[in-house]
Write a protein that holds these residues in place. Sequence first.
Motif, PDB file in Angstrom:
ATOM      1  N   LEU A  96     -18.019  11.745  -3.123  1.00  0.00           N
ATOM      2  CA  LEU A  96     -17.050  10.911  -2.401  1.00  0.00           C
ATOM      3  C   LEU A  96     -15.760  11.674  -2.156  1.00  0.00           C
ATOM      4  CD1 LEU A  96     -16.446   7.881  -1.459  1.00  0.00           C
ATOM      5  CD2 LEU A  96     -15.225   7.669  -3.642  1.00  0.00           C
ATOM      6  N   PHE A  97     -15.220  11.518  -0.953  1.00  0.00           N
ATOM      7  CA  PHE A  97     -13.848  11.909  -0.658  1.00  0.00           C
ATOM      8  C   PHE A  97     -13.021  10.647  -0.501  1.00  0.00           C
ATOM      9  CE2 PHE A  97     -10.422  12.357   2.423  1.00  0.00           C
ATOM     10  CZ  PHE A  97      -9.665  13.324   1.801  1.00  0.00           C
ATOM     11  N   CYS A  98     -11.841  10.608  -1.102  1.00  0.00           N
ATOM     12  CA  CYS A  98     -11.002   9.421  -1.012  1.00  0.00           C
ATOM     13  C   CYS A  98      -9.527   9.832  -1.002  1.00  0.00           C
ATOM     14  CB  CYS A  98     -11.274   8.493  -2.198  1.00  0.00           C
ATOM     15  SG  CYS A  98     -10.360   6.932  -2.119  1.00  0.00           S
ATOM     16  N   ALA A  99      -8.789   9.361  -0.009  1.00  0.00           N
ATOM     17  CA  ALA A  99      -7.358   9.641   0.091  1.00  0.00           C
ATOM     18  C   ALA A  99      -6.609   8.346   0.357  1.00  0.00           C
ATOM     19  CB  ALA A  99      -7.081  10.643   1.212  1.00  0.00           C
ATOM     20  N   TRP A 100      -5.363   8.320  -0.050  1.00  0.00           N
ATOM     21  CA  TRP A 100      -4.529   7.141   0.198  1.00  0.00           C
ATOM     22  C   TRP A 100      -3.068   7.535   0.248  1.00  0.00           C
ATOM     23  CZ3 TRP A 100      -7.285   8.167  -4.212  1.00  0.00           C
ATOM     24  CH2 TRP A 100      -6.557   8.392  -5.380  1.00  0.00           C
ATOM     25  N   THR A 101      -2.266   6.674   0.839  1.00  0.00           N
ATOM     26  CA  THR A 101      -0.834   6.909   0.938  1.00  0.00           C
ATOM     27  C   THR A 101      -0.121   5.570   1.010  1.00  0.00           C
ATOM     28  OG1 THR A 101       0.887   8.116   2.153  1.00  0.00           O
ATOM     29  CG2 THR A 101      -0.796   7.027   3.473  1.00  0.00           C
ATOM     30  N   TYR A 102       1.152   5.567   0.666  1.00  0.00           N
ATOM     31  CA  TYR A 102       1.928   4.333   0.732  1.00  0.00           C
ATOM     32  C   TYR A 102       2.157   3.897   2.169  1.00  0.00           C
ATOM     33  CZ  TYR A 102       3.398   5.672  -4.021  1.00  0.00           C
ATOM     34  OH  TYR A 102       3.441   6.053  -5.328  1.00  0.00           O
ATOM     35  N   HIS A 103       2.138   2.589   2.387  1.00  0.00           N
ATOM     36  CA  HIS A 103       2.635   2.012   3.624  1.00  0.00           C
ATOM     37  C   HIS A 103       4.045   1.481   3.336  1.00  0.00           C
ATOM     38  CE1 HIS A 103       2.135   0.861   7.710  1.00  0.00           C
ATOM     39  NE2 HIS A 103       2.262  -0.426   7.494  1.00  0.00           N
ATOM     40  N   ARG A 104       4.674   0.855   4.309  1.00  0.00           N
ATOM     41  CA  ARG A 104       6.042   0.380   4.135  1.00  0.00           C
ATOM     42  C   ARG A 104       6.117  -0.656   3.015  1.00  0.00           C
ATOM     43  NH1 ARG A 104      10.434  -2.732   5.481  1.00  0.00           N
ATOM     44  NH2 ARG A 104      12.087  -1.764   6.721  1.00  0.00           N
ATOM     45  N   ALA A 105       7.084  -0.488   2.146  1.00  0.00           N
ATOM     46  CA  ALA A 105       7.232  -1.388   1.002  1.00  0.00           C
ATOM     47  C   ALA A 105       7.525  -2.812   1.457  1.00  0.00           C
ATOM     48  CB  ALA A 105       8.353  -0.899   0.102  1.00  0.00           C
ATOM     49  N   GLU A 106       6.957  -3.769   0.727  1.00  0.00           N
ATOM     50  CA  GLU A 106       7.254  -5.183   0.957  1.00  0.00           C
ATOM     51  C   GLU A 106       8.130  -5.669  -0.193  1.00  0.00           C
ATOM     52  OE1 GLU A 106       3.439  -7.057   1.208  1.00  0.00           O
ATOM     53  OE2 GLU A 106       2.813  -5.851   2.949  1.00  0.00           O
ATOM     54  N   VAL A 107       9.357  -6.047   0.147  1.00  0.00           N
ATOM     55  CA  VAL A 107      10.336  -6.450  -0.865  1.00  0.00           C
ATOM     56  C   VAL A 107      10.991  -7.761  -0.443  1.00  0.00           C
ATOM     57  CG1 VAL A 107      10.798  -4.074  -1.583  1.00  0.00           C
ATOM     58  CG2 VAL A 107      12.169  -5.082   0.257  1.00  0.00           C
ATOM     59  N   ASP A 108      11.775  -8.342  -1.359  1.00  0.00           N
ATOM     60  CA  ASP A 108      12.437  -9.596  -1.017  1.00  0.00           C
ATOM     61  C   ASP A 108      13.582  -9.346  -0.035  1.00  0.00           C
ATOM     62  OD1 ASP A 108      14.996  -9.106  -2.473  1.00  0.00           O
ATOM     63  OD2 ASP A 108      13.758  -9.299  -4.268  1.00  0.00           O
ATOM     64  N   ALA A 109      14.105 -10.440   0.523  1.00  0.00           N
ATOM     65  CA  ALA A 109      15.101 -10.335   1.591  1.00  0.00           C
ATOM     66  C   ALA A 109      16.354  -9.591   1.139  1.00  0.00           C
ATOM     67  CB  ALA A 109      15.476 -11.737   2.087  1.00  0.00           C
ATOM     68  N   GLY A 110      16.756  -9.776  -0.110  1.00  0.00           N
ATOM     69  CA  GLY A 110      17.953  -9.112  -0.604  1.00  0.00           C
ATOM     70  C   GLY A 110      17.791  -7.604  -0.649  1.00  0.00           C
ATOM     71  N   MET A 111      16.676  -7.134  -1.203  1.00  0.00           N
ATOM     72  CA  MET A 111      16.470  -5.688  -1.270  1.00  0.00           C
ATOM     73  C   MET A 111      16.233  -5.097   0.118  1.00  0.00           C
ATOM     74  SD  MET A 111      14.888  -4.390  -4.816  1.00  0.00           S
ATOM     75  CE  MET A 111      13.196  -4.931  -4.702  1.00  0.00           C
ATOM     76  N   GLU A 112      15.594  -5.866   0.982  1.00  0.00           N
ATOM     77  CA  GLU A 112      15.408  -5.402   2.358  1.00  0.00           C
ATOM     78  C   GLU A 112      16.756  -5.193   3.044  1.00  0.00           C
ATOM     79  OE1 GLU A 112      13.706  -4.049   5.666  1.00  0.00           O
ATOM     80  OE2 GLU A 112      12.372  -4.839   4.117  1.00  0.00           O
ATOM     81  N   ALA A 113      17.640  -6.183   2.950  1.00  0.00           N
ATOM     82  CA  ALA A 113      18.899  -6.145   3.685  1.00  0.00           C
ATOM     83  C   ALA A 113      19.903  -5.147   3.105  1.00  0.00           C
ATOM     84  CB  ALA A 113      19.526  -7.542   3.715  1.00  0.00           C
ATOM     85  N   HIS A 114      19.969  -5.071   1.784  1.00  0.00           N
ATOM     86  CA  HIS A 114      21.037  -4.279   1.158  1.00  0.00           C
ATOM     87  C   HIS A 114      20.626  -2.878   0.755  1.00  0.00           C
ATOM     88  CE1 HIS A 114      23.620  -7.774   1.115  1.00  0.00           C
ATOM     89  NE2 HIS A 114      22.681  -8.474   0.496  1.00  0.00           N
ATOM     90  N   LEU A 115      19.321  -2.649   0.607  1.00  0.00           N
ATOM     91  CA  LEU A 115      18.876  -1.346   0.099  1.00  0.00           C
ATOM     92  C   LEU A 115      17.908  -0.650   1.045  1.00  0.00           C
ATOM     93  CD1 LEU A 115      19.037   0.644  -2.275  1.00  0.00           C
ATOM     94  CD2 LEU A 115      17.196  -0.657  -3.391  1.00  0.00           C
ATOM     95  N   LEU A 116      16.763  -1.271   1.318  1.00  0.00           N
ATOM     96  CA  LEU A 116      15.710  -0.583   2.052  1.00  0.00           C
ATOM     97  C   LEU A 116      16.093  -0.288   3.498  1.00  0.00           C
ATOM     98  CD1 LEU A 116      12.893   0.610   2.151  1.00  0.00           C
ATOM     99  CD2 LEU A 116      11.987  -1.680   2.583  1.00  0.00           C
ATOM    100  N   SER A 117      16.492  -1.310   4.245  1.00  0.00           N
ATOM    101  CA  SER A 117      16.782  -1.105   5.667  1.00  0.00           C
ATOM    102  C   SER A 117      17.940  -0.132   5.903  1.00  0.00           C
ATOM    103  CB  SER A 117      17.065  -2.441   6.358  1.00  0.00           C
ATOM    104  OG  SER A 117      15.870  -3.168   6.528  1.00  0.00           O
ATOM    105  N   PRO A 118      19.072  -0.255   5.178  1.00  0.00           N
ATOM    106  CA  PRO A 118      20.160   0.708   5.413  1.00  0.00           C
ATOM    107  C   PRO A 118      19.760   2.155   5.130  1.00  0.00           C
ATOM    108  CG  PRO A 118      20.970  -1.200   4.205  1.00  0.00           C
ATOM    109  CD  PRO A 118      19.479  -1.316   4.243  1.00  0.00           C
TER     110      PRO A 118
END
Length: 248
Positions: free
Chosen positions: A126-148
């Motif tokens: 077997l060959f198997c690879a993976w990678t992260y997709h965009r993080a899913e976080v709550d609205a506060g972390m999205e607005a104040h940390l992730l998006s900026p």
Amino acid sequence: MSNAETFGRQAATYAKGRPSYPPELFDWIAAQVPSHALALDVGTGSGQAAVALAGHFDQVVATDLSAAQIAAAPQHPRISYHASPAGQSTLADATTDVVTVATALHWFAAPEFWAEVRRVTRAGGLFCAWTYHRAEVDAGMEAHLLSPILDLIDPYWAEGNRLSWRGYDPVELQMPFTPVVMPEFACELSWSAEDFADHIESWSAHFRAREDGHAAALSDIRKTALNILGNDVRKVRLPLNTLGARIS
């Protein structure tokens, strides 16, 4: 600056900020092959996937171009680490049951790597690879940390990073094997905002932005966000883009 230099110079940050992958992923990998003698983990970084594979396979060979990354990886009696290019595994022909690549295939998916996968893998392996997709976080972390931060570091993603964000398409990655259908997997985490900020700082684009004069601005975003968000434990979901294939 090469990708190996980028990751090598922040090996400790990478090891601190990258979570382990879901155990169900490695259960699935192990269930796909009849033999569990040897697994090869390519682009192992600080060894998160290699350690998980060691719970299922008798021996794990883990390779990475960056000796600094390997130096930050945990030692394990079943894991043998080697600093070597992705297309040069040190293994003999037809000896490995599984080849895995965790969050790194987008840096070296090329004919010489695929030829090495075919060379070292047993028939039916077997060959198997993976990678992260965009993080899913709550609205506060999205607005104040992730998006900026994403807005600031966007120019610093390498093409390999952008390929990763698009998902692991076998045609775009030039994979010469027939894909297999994989279940969906995600890292389900209970993190504080500080934990998530540490994860963000392990990104290569964040490092490049810091090196290019944005360290103070990124530090200000982090400090402001942590002051607002506090120390509460929050749910963070990191979906994985996956790619698997049976080697005939």
